[in-house]
Design a protein around this motif. Sequence first.
Motif, PDB file in Angstrom:
ATOM      1  N   ARG A  18      -9.257  -2.192   5.429  1.00  0.00           N
ATOM      2  CA  ARG A  18      -9.044  -0.787   5.086  1.00  0.00           C
ATOM      3  C   ARG A  18     -10.348  -0.194   4.579  1.00  0.00           C
ATOM      4  NH1 ARG A  18      -7.007   1.447  -0.001  1.00  0.00           N
ATOM      5  NH2 ARG A  18      -6.091   3.513   0.319  1.00  0.00           N
TER       6      ARG A  18
ATOM      7  N   ARG B  85     -12.958   3.772   4.484  1.00  0.00           N
ATOM      8  CA  ARG B  85     -13.088   5.231   4.501  1.00  0.00           C
ATOM      9  C   ARG B  85     -14.276   5.615   5.364  1.00  0.00           C
ATOM     10  NH1 ARG B  85     -16.618   8.356   1.737  1.00  0.00           N
ATOM     11  NH2 ARG B  85     -16.098  10.573   1.447  1.00  0.00           N
ATOM     12  N   HIS B  86     -14.070   6.658   6.165  1.00  0.00           N
ATOM     13  CA  HIS B  86     -15.150   7.217   6.966  1.00  0.00           C
ATOM     14  C   HIS B  86     -15.600   8.512   6.312  1.00  0.00           C
ATOM     15  CE1 HIS B  86     -17.248   9.184  10.300  1.00  0.00           C
ATOM     16  NE2 HIS B  86     -17.335   7.991  10.880  1.00  0.00           N
TER      17      HIS B  86
ATOM     18  N   GLY C 177      -8.412  12.125   4.107  1.00  0.00           N
ATOM     19  CA  GLY C 177      -8.471  11.663   2.729  1.00  0.00           C
ATOM     20  C   GLY C 177      -7.606  12.507   1.820  1.00  0.00           C
TER      21      GLY C 177
ATOM     22  N   ASP D 281     -13.150  14.507   1.457  1.00  0.00           N
ATOM     23  CA  ASP D 281     -13.054  13.071   1.217  1.00  0.00           C
ATOM     24  C   ASP D 281     -13.148  12.255   2.501  1.00  0.00           C
ATOM     25  OD1 ASP D 281     -12.869  13.324  -1.473  1.00  0.00           O
ATOM     26  OD2 ASP D 281     -10.684  13.240  -1.558  1.00  0.00           O
TER      27      ASP D 281
ATOM     28  N   GLN E 224     -12.088  10.606   6.054  1.00  0.00           N
ATOM     29  CA  GLN E 224     -10.852  10.073   6.625  1.00  0.00           C
ATOM     30  C   GLN E 224     -10.703   8.603   6.265  1.00  0.00           C
ATOM     31  OE1 GLN E 224     -12.174  11.728  10.525  1.00  0.00           O
ATOM     32  NE2 GLN E 224      -9.996  12.179  10.801  1.00  0.00           N
ATOM     33  N   GLU E 225      -9.485   8.225   5.916  1.00  0.00           N
ATOM     34  CA  GLU E 225      -9.189   6.836   5.591  1.00  0.00           C
ATOM     35  C   GLU E 225      -8.684   6.117   6.842  1.00  0.00           C
ATOM     36  OE1 GLU E 225      -6.467   6.644   2.368  1.00  0.00           O
ATOM     37  OE2 GLU E 225      -7.828   7.592   0.925  1.00  0.00           O
TER      38      GLU E 225
ATOM     39  N   TRP F 165     -18.724   4.498   7.928  1.00  0.00           N
ATOM     40  CA  TRP F 165     -17.310   4.121   7.950  1.00  0.00           C
ATOM     41  C   TRP F 165     -17.023   2.930   7.032  1.00  0.00           C
ATOM     42  CZ3 TRP F 165     -17.039  -0.920   9.169  1.00  0.00           C
ATOM     43  CH2 TRP F 165     -18.076  -1.469   9.933  1.00  0.00           C
TER      44      TRP F 165
ATOM     45  N   ALA G 274     -11.843   2.542   0.454  1.00  0.00           N
ATOM     46  CA  ALA G 274     -11.133   3.827   0.454  1.00  0.00           C
ATOM     47  C   ALA G 274     -10.951   4.384  -0.944  1.00  0.00           C
ATOM     48  CB  ALA G 274      -9.773   3.670   1.136  1.00  0.00           C
TER      49      ALA G 274
ATOM     50  N   ARG H  75     -15.035   3.881  -3.106  1.00  0.00           N
ATOM     51  CA  ARG H  75     -16.211   4.355  -2.370  1.00  0.00           C
ATOM     52  C   ARG H  75     -17.338   3.331  -2.373  1.00  0.00           C
ATOM     53  NH1 ARG H  75     -15.615  10.011  -2.023  1.00  0.00           N
ATOM     54  NH2 ARG H  75     -13.371  10.420  -2.121  1.00  0.00           N
TER      55      ARG H  75
END
Length: 390
Positions: free
Chosen positions: A19, A21-22, A83, A88, A90-91, A122, A126, A129
Motif C-alpha cells: 500500500r 501513495r502517489h 487521498g 493529497d 492518490q492512494e 508513488w 499512505a 508519507r
Amino acid sequence: MQTSPTVRPMTPDTVWPARGRHAPGSAEDVLRRSLQQRKDSRDIDDFLELPDDETAPAERVFQARWRVGDDVTVRARLSLRPGPGDGDGQEWLLVAEAEQPWDHAWPSPVDLFWAEDPGDAWDQDADSRLALGKINFLPQDDREIRRLLRSAVRGGWHIHVVVHEAMTTDDRGRTPVAQWLPPGLRHRVVEHHAAPQQLRGLNWALRESGVEVPRGGAVVLPGVPAPEGYDAGDFSVRAVFLDGSEPADLVDAVTRFAALPRPLPDGAEDALTALREDWHLLTLQEELDRQRGLVAMYAEALEAMTKSRDLYREAAESAHEALAVYQEAARAAPAAPPAPGPPAVSPLQQLTRTFERFKVKRPAAPAGDQERNDSGDTPSTDEQRVTSEP
C-alpha cells in the motif's frame, strides 16, 4: 507490547500485499504507460483496466497477470483512490496472489505496476508519507518520534526498521538496507535512522513497544499487531556498520521477520476478496473452463429442478390414489343405523291426554250468590215458589 483490539485473518503464504501513495498528478496515466511497457517487454502476460461500471465511485482498478519461477502464475490487483484531502494525491492498494507460496526472490509486484521513473513519486507510505525502501530520518523532538513511530506501525502494511547511527557517516553509510534485500521485500520496508544524540529519546519513544535499539545497532519493530513468534531479542542487531558494506545481520533479521505469520493488513481482506471473486483478466483456456463450469452449474440446477418436479408429481399421484381408496372404502361400508328417536307414547297415555284437552272447567258462581251461600239463608224451593206466585 501493543496488541490489536480486533482479530484479523492471517495472511496466506501465497499473498503479497502493499500500500502506498502517489503524489498529486495523473497516476492512472502512469499506470497505463508502465503496464503497457511491461507487456511489450513480456515482463507481464497481460493487463486490464476495469470499466467505471465495474468499480466503486472515484476508484480505478487495474489487473495484471504474469508468470514467475517454474511457470507459476501470479494475479495482481491495484486499486487507485483519491487521498483524504485536497492535494493529497492518490492512494494505491496492491494485492498479488501466486499459485504457490510466495518467494521473495520473485519480482516485486510494485515494480511491475509502477514505472521506475524518479519523477513518479508513488513510493510513499499512505499515512506517514515516509519513503518506501529508502532512509527516513527521525524528527528532532522526542514526542514527535513517539507519535511518528506509533502511527507508522499501525495497519501492518510495512516492515519498520530503526537504525541508530553511532557517529556521523558519509554517503556510503546512507545505503538503504532495502538494496540488500530480495526483490519481494524492497518495497515493504520503511527504514528510520536516528542521529547519534537521539538514542535516549528514541528508546524512550519505543518503550511502549517493548523494544530497544542498541547503540550503533538496529531493531525490527513488531508492529501492531505483533506477529506470532516475535521476540525483541531475535530481531535486534547489536552493530550496523554504515560503511557501504552489506549489513548481513540486519538483512537476516528483516528476512526472518517477513517469514513470520502475520494478520492481513487493514483493508487487505476486502482487496483479496475482490481479487479472487471479481477477476476479469482471463486467458482463453480460463474463459473456456469458466464457461464449462457455468454449464455444469446450470445442468446441476436443471437436474435438481427436474428431480423436484418428479417428486412433486409422485406425491400428487400418491395423494390422488389415497383419496380414491378412501372413497371406495366409504362406498363399500354398510349403512349406519338411524339415530334413536324419542320414546314411543302408549295408547292409554294418548287417550288420557285427549280427555285432558276436552275437559270443561266448572264456571264460578256470581258474587251475590256466593255471599248468600256463605250465610246459610238460601230460601228453599217452596219458598221461592210462594214468593213468585201472585
